[in-house]
Design a protein around this motif. Structure first.
Motif, PDB file in Angstrom:
ATOM      1  N   ASP A  13       0.870  -1.181   0.000  1.00 26.06           N
ATOM      2  CA  ASP A  13       0.000   0.000   0.000  1.00 26.06           C
ATOM      3  C   ASP A  13       0.905   1.229   0.000  1.00 26.06           C
ATOM      4  OD1 ASP A  13       0.851   0.369   2.702  1.00 26.06           O
ATOM      5  OD2 ASP A  13      -0.749  -0.923   3.409  1.00 26.06           O
ATOM      6  N   ASP A  14       0.379   2.391   0.340  1.00 26.45           N
ATOM      7  CA  ASP A  14       1.193   3.599   0.271  1.00 26.45           C
ATOM      8  C   ASP A  14       2.298   3.656   1.336  1.00 26.45           C
ATOM      9  OD1 ASP A  14      -0.142   4.465  -1.902  1.00 26.45           O
ATOM     10  OD2 ASP A  14      -1.518   5.780  -0.798  1.00 26.45           O
ATOM     11  N   GLN A  15       2.154   2.818   2.352  1.00 26.72           N
ATOM     12  CA  GLN A  15       3.135   2.873   3.442  1.00 26.72           C
ATOM     13  C   GLN A  15       4.135   1.715   3.456  1.00 26.72           C
ATOM     14  OE1 GLN A  15      -0.331   3.715   4.944  1.00 26.72           O
ATOM     15  NE2 GLN A  15       0.353   5.737   4.281  1.00 26.72           N
ATOM     16  N   LEU A 113       7.875   2.059   3.503  1.00 24.96           N
ATOM     17  CA  LEU A 113       8.474   2.638   2.293  1.00 24.96           C
ATOM     18  C   LEU A 113       9.360   3.847   2.599  1.00 24.96           C
ATOM     19  CD1 LEU A 113       5.523   2.217  -0.197  1.00 24.96           C
ATOM     20  CD2 LEU A 113       7.745   1.078  -0.302  1.00 24.96           C
ATOM     21  N   ASN A 114       8.974   4.626   3.609  1.00 28.35           N
ATOM     22  CA  ASN A 114       9.820   5.789   3.921  1.00 28.35           C
ATOM     23  C   ASN A 114      11.065   5.432   4.735  1.00 28.35           C
ATOM     24  OD1 ASN A 114       8.498   5.344   6.278  1.00 28.35           O
ATOM     25  ND2 ASN A 114       7.715   7.425   6.550  1.00 28.35           N
ATOM     26  N   HIS A 115      11.239   4.125   5.011  1.00 31.60           N
ATOM     27  CA  HIS A 115      12.467   3.664   5.675  1.00 31.60           C
ATOM     28  C   HIS A 115      13.303   2.765   4.776  1.00 31.60           C
ATOM     29  CE1 HIS A 115      10.545   4.333   9.874  1.00 31.60           C
ATOM     30  NE2 HIS A 115      11.180   5.414   9.456  1.00 31.60           N
TER      31      HIS A 115
END
Ligand code: CO
Ligand code: CO
Length: 300
Positions: A13-15, A113-115
Protein backbone atom coordinates in the motif's frame (compact mmCIF):
# COMPACT_ATOMS: atom_id res chain seq x y z
CA UNK A 1 13.25 1.23 -8.92
CA UNK A 2 16.35 0.85 -11.08
CA UNK A 3 18.64 -2.19 -11.12
CA UNK A 4 18.52 -5.21 -8.84
CA UNK A 5 18.68 -4.46 -5.13
CA UNK A 6 19.39 -6.84 -2.22
CA UNK A 7 15.85 -8.20 -2.33
CA UNK A 8 12.68 -7.95 -4.37
CA UNK A 9 10.31 -5.25 -3.12
CA UNK A 10 6.54 -5.63 -3.60
CA UNK A 11 4.48 -2.58 -2.69
CA UNK A 12 1.51 -3.46 -0.46
CA UNK A 13 0.00 0.00 0.00
CA UNK A 14 1.19 3.60 0.27
CA UNK A 15 3.14 2.87 3.44
CA UNK A 16 4.51 -0.65 3.25
CA UNK A 17 6.12 -3.17 0.93
CA UNK A 18 6.96 -6.84 1.14
CA UNK A 19 10.66 -7.71 0.85
CA UNK A 20 11.37 -11.16 -0.59
CA UNK A 21 14.75 -12.87 -0.91
CA UNK A 22 16.47 -16.24 -1.02
CA UNK A 23 20.05 -17.40 -0.72
CA UNK A 24 21.69 -20.79 -0.07
CA UNK A 25 25.20 -22.22 -0.34
CA UNK A 26 27.47 -25.18 0.36
CA UNK A 27 29.04 -25.55 3.84
CA UNK A 28 31.58 -22.89 4.81
CA UNK A 29 32.46 -24.50 8.17
CA UNK A 30 32.70 -28.08 9.47
CA UNK A 31 30.10 -27.87 12.22
CA UNK A 32 26.57 -28.55 10.90
CA UNK A 33 24.82 -26.37 13.49
CA UNK A 34 27.11 -23.38 12.80
CA UNK A 35 26.66 -23.87 9.06
CA UNK A 36 22.86 -23.73 9.43
CA UNK A 37 23.12 -20.68 11.64
CA UNK A 38 25.46 -18.84 9.24
CA UNK A 39 23.35 -19.68 6.19
CA UNK A 40 20.23 -18.38 7.94
CA UNK A 41 21.92 -15.15 9.08
CA UNK A 42 23.14 -14.65 5.52
CA UNK A 43 19.68 -15.20 4.00
CA UNK A 44 18.04 -12.84 6.48
CA UNK A 45 20.67 -10.20 5.79
CA UNK A 46 19.24 -9.06 2.46
CA UNK A 47 15.99 -8.04 4.20
CA UNK A 48 17.94 -6.17 6.89
CA UNK A 49 20.07 -4.53 4.18
CA UNK A 50 16.90 -2.93 2.81
CA UNK A 51 15.74 -1.64 6.19
CA UNK A 52 13.08 -4.35 6.39
CA UNK A 53 11.86 -6.61 9.20
CA UNK A 54 11.84 -10.29 8.24
CA UNK A 55 8.94 -12.28 9.72
CA UNK A 56 8.54 -15.55 7.79
CA UNK A 57 10.95 -18.01 6.16
CA UNK A 58 11.14 -21.38 4.42
CA UNK A 59 14.06 -23.81 4.52
CA UNK A 60 15.78 -24.73 1.26
CA UNK A 61 18.06 -27.73 1.73
CA UNK A 62 19.95 -30.36 -0.23
CA UNK A 63 21.78 -33.33 1.25
CA UNK A 64 23.79 -36.20 -0.29
CA UNK A 65 21.86 -39.50 -0.08
CA UNK A 66 24.43 -41.25 2.15
CA UNK A 67 24.43 -38.62 4.94
CA UNK A 68 22.93 -39.37 8.36
CA UNK A 69 19.58 -37.70 9.01
CA UNK A 70 21.04 -36.17 12.20
CA UNK A 71 23.24 -33.98 10.04
CA UNK A 72 20.27 -32.36 8.34
CA UNK A 73 18.57 -32.02 11.73
CA UNK A 74 21.60 -30.11 13.08
CA UNK A 75 21.72 -27.79 10.05
CA UNK A 76 18.00 -27.03 10.36
CA UNK A 77 18.33 -26.51 14.13
CA UNK A 78 21.09 -23.95 13.55
CA UNK A 79 18.88 -22.18 10.99
CA UNK A 80 15.76 -22.30 13.19
CA UNK A 81 17.47 -20.89 16.26
CA UNK A 82 19.04 -18.07 14.23
CA UNK A 83 15.66 -17.29 12.66
CA UNK A 84 14.01 -17.23 16.09
CA UNK A 85 16.67 -14.80 17.30
CA UNK A 86 15.68 -12.55 14.38
CA UNK A 87 11.98 -12.82 15.30
CA UNK A 88 11.30 -14.98 12.24
CA UNK A 89 9.14 -18.12 12.04
CA UNK A 90 10.27 -20.91 9.70
CA UNK A 91 7.00 -22.22 8.30
CA UNK A 92 8.27 -25.22 6.31
CA UNK A 93 10.50 -25.72 3.33
CA UNK A 94 11.85 -28.33 0.98
CA UNK A 95 14.78 -30.78 0.98
CA UNK A 96 16.19 -32.58 -2.06
CA UNK A 97 19.10 -34.95 -2.63
CA UNK A 98 22.24 -33.51 -4.18
CA UNK A 99 25.94 -34.41 -4.33
CA UNK A 100 26.98 -31.47 -2.13
CA UNK A 101 24.99 -30.20 0.86
CA UNK A 102 23.27 -26.85 0.40
CA UNK A 103 21.22 -24.80 2.83
CA UNK A 104 19.58 -21.42 3.09
CA UNK A 105 16.24 -19.69 3.50
CA UNK A 106 13.54 -18.03 1.48
CA UNK A 107 12.74 -14.94 3.57
CA UNK A 108 9.73 -12.68 3.64
CA UNK A 109 9.91 -9.30 5.34
CA UNK A 110 8.08 -6.02 5.49
CA UNK A 111 9.51 -2.54 5.07
CA UNK A 112 8.03 0.90 5.64
CA UNK A 113 8.47 2.64 2.29
CA UNK A 114 9.82 5.79 3.92
CA UNK A 115 12.47 3.66 5.68
CA UNK A 116 13.55 1.73 2.60
CA UNK A 117 17.33 1.43 2.30
CA UNK A 118 18.62 0.80 -1.20
CA UNK A 119 21.75 0.76 -3.32
CA UNK A 120 20.76 3.99 -5.03
CA UNK A 121 20.50 6.02 -1.82
CA UNK A 122 24.14 7.15 -1.48
CA UNK A 123 24.84 10.89 -1.87
CA UNK A 124 28.13 12.84 -2.10
CA UNK A 125 29.11 14.00 1.38
CA UNK A 126 27.73 10.87 3.06
CA UNK A 127 30.01 8.88 5.35
CA UNK A 128 30.40 5.13 4.77
CA UNK A 129 29.88 2.80 7.71
CA UNK A 130 30.64 -0.92 7.90
CA UNK A 131 29.26 -3.27 10.58
CA UNK A 132 31.52 -6.36 10.28
CA UNK A 133 35.23 -6.77 9.49
CA UNK A 134 36.53 -8.38 6.27
CA UNK A 135 38.38 -11.62 5.63
CA UNK A 136 35.80 -14.39 6.15
CA UNK A 137 36.53 -15.82 2.68
CA UNK A 138 40.27 -16.01 3.35
CA UNK A 139 39.85 -17.76 6.71
CA UNK A 140 37.20 -20.25 5.49
CA UNK A 141 39.46 -21.07 2.53
CA UNK A 142 42.34 -21.69 4.94
CA UNK A 143 39.95 -23.92 6.89
CA UNK A 144 39.17 -25.98 3.76
CA UNK A 145 42.92 -26.37 3.20
CA UNK A 146 43.32 -27.40 6.87
CA UNK A 147 45.64 -24.45 7.46
CA UNK A 148 43.46 -22.28 9.71
CA UNK A 149 44.15 -21.93 13.43
CA UNK A 150 41.15 -22.87 15.64
CA UNK A 151 40.95 -19.36 17.14
CA UNK A 152 40.84 -17.77 13.67
CA UNK A 153 38.00 -20.11 12.66
CA UNK A 154 36.14 -19.34 15.88
CA UNK A 155 36.47 -15.60 15.22
CA UNK A 156 34.97 -15.72 11.71
CA UNK A 157 32.23 -18.17 12.77
CA UNK A 158 31.15 -15.72 15.48
CA UNK A 159 31.03 -12.87 12.95
CA UNK A 160 29.26 -14.85 10.24
CA UNK A 161 26.56 -16.02 12.70
CA UNK A 162 25.87 -12.46 13.80
CA UNK A 163 22.58 -11.05 12.48
CA UNK A 164 22.56 -7.71 10.67
CA UNK A 165 19.38 -6.90 12.62
CA UNK A 166 20.80 -4.36 15.08
CA UNK A 167 22.86 -2.61 12.43
CA UNK A 168 19.76 -2.36 10.24
CA UNK A 169 17.58 -1.03 13.06
CA UNK A 170 20.18 1.62 13.89
CA UNK A 171 20.24 2.68 10.23
CA UNK A 172 16.45 2.81 9.99
CA UNK A 173 16.18 4.79 13.23
CA UNK A 174 18.65 7.35 11.86
CA UNK A 175 16.82 7.64 8.55
CA UNK A 176 19.56 6.15 6.36
CA UNK A 177 18.57 5.69 2.70
CA UNK A 178 21.69 4.13 1.16
CA UNK A 179 23.02 0.69 2.02
CA UNK A 180 23.66 -2.91 1.11
CA UNK A 181 25.20 -6.00 2.66
CA UNK A 182 28.71 -7.25 1.92
CA UNK A 183 28.59 -10.79 0.55
CA UNK A 184 30.07 -12.64 -2.43
CA UNK A 185 31.14 -9.60 -4.46
CA UNK A 186 33.40 -8.31 -1.66
CA UNK A 187 33.55 -4.86 -0.06
CA UNK A 188 34.71 -3.19 -3.27
CA UNK A 189 32.30 -5.09 -5.54
CA UNK A 190 29.27 -4.21 -3.42
CA UNK A 191 30.56 -0.66 -2.96
CA UNK A 192 30.74 -0.39 -6.73
CA UNK A 193 27.17 -1.69 -7.07
CA UNK A 194 26.04 1.06 -4.70
CA UNK A 195 28.19 3.74 -6.32
CA UNK A 196 26.94 2.96 -9.82
CA UNK A 197 23.29 2.70 -8.73
CA UNK A 198 23.62 6.05 -6.93
CA UNK A 199 25.72 7.70 -9.68
CA UNK A 200 28.45 8.62 -7.20
CA UNK A 201 32.04 7.74 -6.35
CA UNK A 202 33.42 6.49 -3.05
CA UNK A 203 36.66 6.99 -1.18
CA UNK A 204 37.76 4.35 1.34
CA UNK A 205 40.52 4.91 3.87
CA UNK A 206 42.43 1.65 4.06
CA UNK A 207 43.65 2.36 7.61
CA UNK A 208 40.07 2.55 8.83
CA UNK A 209 38.82 -0.68 7.25
CA UNK A 210 38.42 -3.45 9.85
CA UNK A 211 39.79 -6.97 9.22
CA UNK A 212 39.57 -10.19 11.20
CA UNK A 213 42.68 -10.54 13.32
CA UNK A 214 45.04 -12.81 11.43
CA UNK A 215 43.77 -12.44 7.89
CA UNK A 216 47.06 -11.01 6.60
CA UNK A 217 48.94 -14.07 7.90
CA UNK A 218 46.98 -16.23 5.42
CA UNK A 219 46.77 -13.63 2.67
CA UNK A 220 50.57 -13.35 2.64
CA UNK A 221 50.62 -17.05 1.69
CA UNK A 222 48.13 -16.22 -1.07
CA UNK A 223 45.36 -18.21 0.54
CA UNK A 224 42.33 -16.67 -1.12
CA UNK A 225 39.07 -18.16 -2.39
CA UNK A 226 38.83 -18.21 -6.20
CA UNK A 227 36.08 -15.64 -5.96
CA UNK A 228 38.56 -13.00 -4.73
CA UNK A 229 40.39 -13.16 -8.06
CA UNK A 230 37.11 -13.21 -10.01
CA UNK A 231 35.98 -10.10 -8.13
CA UNK A 232 39.32 -8.42 -8.70
CA UNK A 233 39.16 -9.08 -12.41
CA UNK A 234 35.53 -8.03 -12.67
CA UNK A 235 35.60 -4.83 -10.59
CA UNK A 236 39.24 -3.63 -10.91
CA UNK A 237 38.53 -1.16 -13.71
CA UNK A 238 36.27 0.80 -11.34
CA UNK A 239 38.79 0.97 -8.48
CA UNK A 240 41.87 3.18 -8.05
CA UNK A 241 44.32 2.16 -5.32
CA UNK A 242 46.88 4.41 -3.70
CA UNK A 243 50.32 2.90 -4.55
CA UNK A 244 50.99 2.25 -0.83
CA UNK A 245 48.28 -0.47 -0.89
CA UNK A 246 50.05 -3.61 -2.07
CA UNK A 247 48.65 -6.48 -4.10
CA UNK A 248 47.84 -8.61 -1.04
CA UNK A 249 45.93 -5.80 0.67
CA UNK A 250 44.09 -5.04 -2.57
CA UNK A 251 43.08 -8.67 -2.96
CA UNK A 252 41.66 -8.82 0.58
CA UNK A 253 39.33 -5.96 -0.35
CA UNK A 254 37.99 -8.26 -3.09
CA UNK A 255 37.52 -11.18 -0.67
CA UNK A 256 34.04 -12.67 -1.09
CA UNK A 257 32.37 -12.49 2.31
CA UNK A 258 29.75 -14.90 3.60
CA UNK A 259 27.20 -13.23 5.86
CA UNK A 260 29.20 -10.01 5.87
CA UNK A 261 28.21 -6.71 7.43
CA UNK A 262 26.10 -3.82 6.22
CA UNK A 263 27.71 -1.01 4.25
CA UNK A 264 25.71 2.12 5.05
CA UNK A 265 25.84 5.53 3.42
CA UNK A 266 24.68 8.29 5.74
CA UNK A 267 24.98 12.08 5.95
CA UNK A 268 27.62 12.94 8.61
CA UNK A 269 25.16 13.86 11.38
CA UNK A 270 23.20 10.63 10.89
CA UNK A 271 26.41 8.62 10.68
CA UNK A 272 27.58 10.13 13.99
CA UNK A 273 24.22 9.25 15.56
CA UNK A 274 24.53 5.63 14.35
CA UNK A 275 28.11 5.34 15.64
CA UNK A 276 27.07 6.69 19.04
CA UNK A 277 24.00 4.47 19.34
CA UNK A 278 25.91 1.43 18.08
CA UNK A 279 28.46 1.87 20.86
CA UNK A 280 25.67 1.96 23.44
CA UNK A 281 24.32 -1.43 22.39
CA UNK A 282 27.75 -2.99 21.68
CA UNK A 283 27.02 -3.22 17.97
CA UNK A 284 30.30 -2.97 16.05
CA UNK A 285 30.33 -0.16 13.49
CA UNK A 286 33.27 1.40 11.69
CA UNK A 287 33.51 4.59 9.65
CA UNK A 288 35.49 3.50 6.59
CA UNK A 289 35.23 6.29 4.03
CA UNK A 290 32.97 8.75 2.29
CA UNK A 291 30.81 9.20 -0.77
CA UNK A 292 32.20 11.61 -3.35
CA UNK A 293 31.05 12.80 -6.73
CA UNK A 294 32.43 11.00 -9.76
CA UNK A 295 32.26 7.40 -10.88
CA UNK A 296 35.21 5.63 -9.28
CA UNK A 297 36.01 3.82 -6.07
CA UNK A 298 39.21 5.21 -4.55
CA UNK A 299 41.13 3.37 -1.84
CA UNK A 300 43.71 5.56 -0.10
CO1 CO B 1 22.76 -8.45 -0.49
CO1 CO C 1 21.98 -12.19 -1.29
Amino acid sequence: MEGPDDAAVWKLDDQRALVITTDFFTPVVDDAYDYGSIAAANSLSDVFAMGGRPFLALNVAALPPNQPIELLAEILRGGAEKARQAGVVIAGGHTVQDKEPKYGLVVLGVVELNHLISKNGARPGDLLLLSKPLGFGVITTALKQELAAPEDIAEVVTWMKQLNKNASELAVAAGVRGGTDITGYSLLGHAWEMASASHVGMRFEFEKIPFVQNVFRYAKEWIFPGGAFDNKQYFSSHVQFDPKIDDIAQTILFDPETSGGLLLSAPPEKAKEILKNAKEIDQPMWEVGEVISGNHILVE
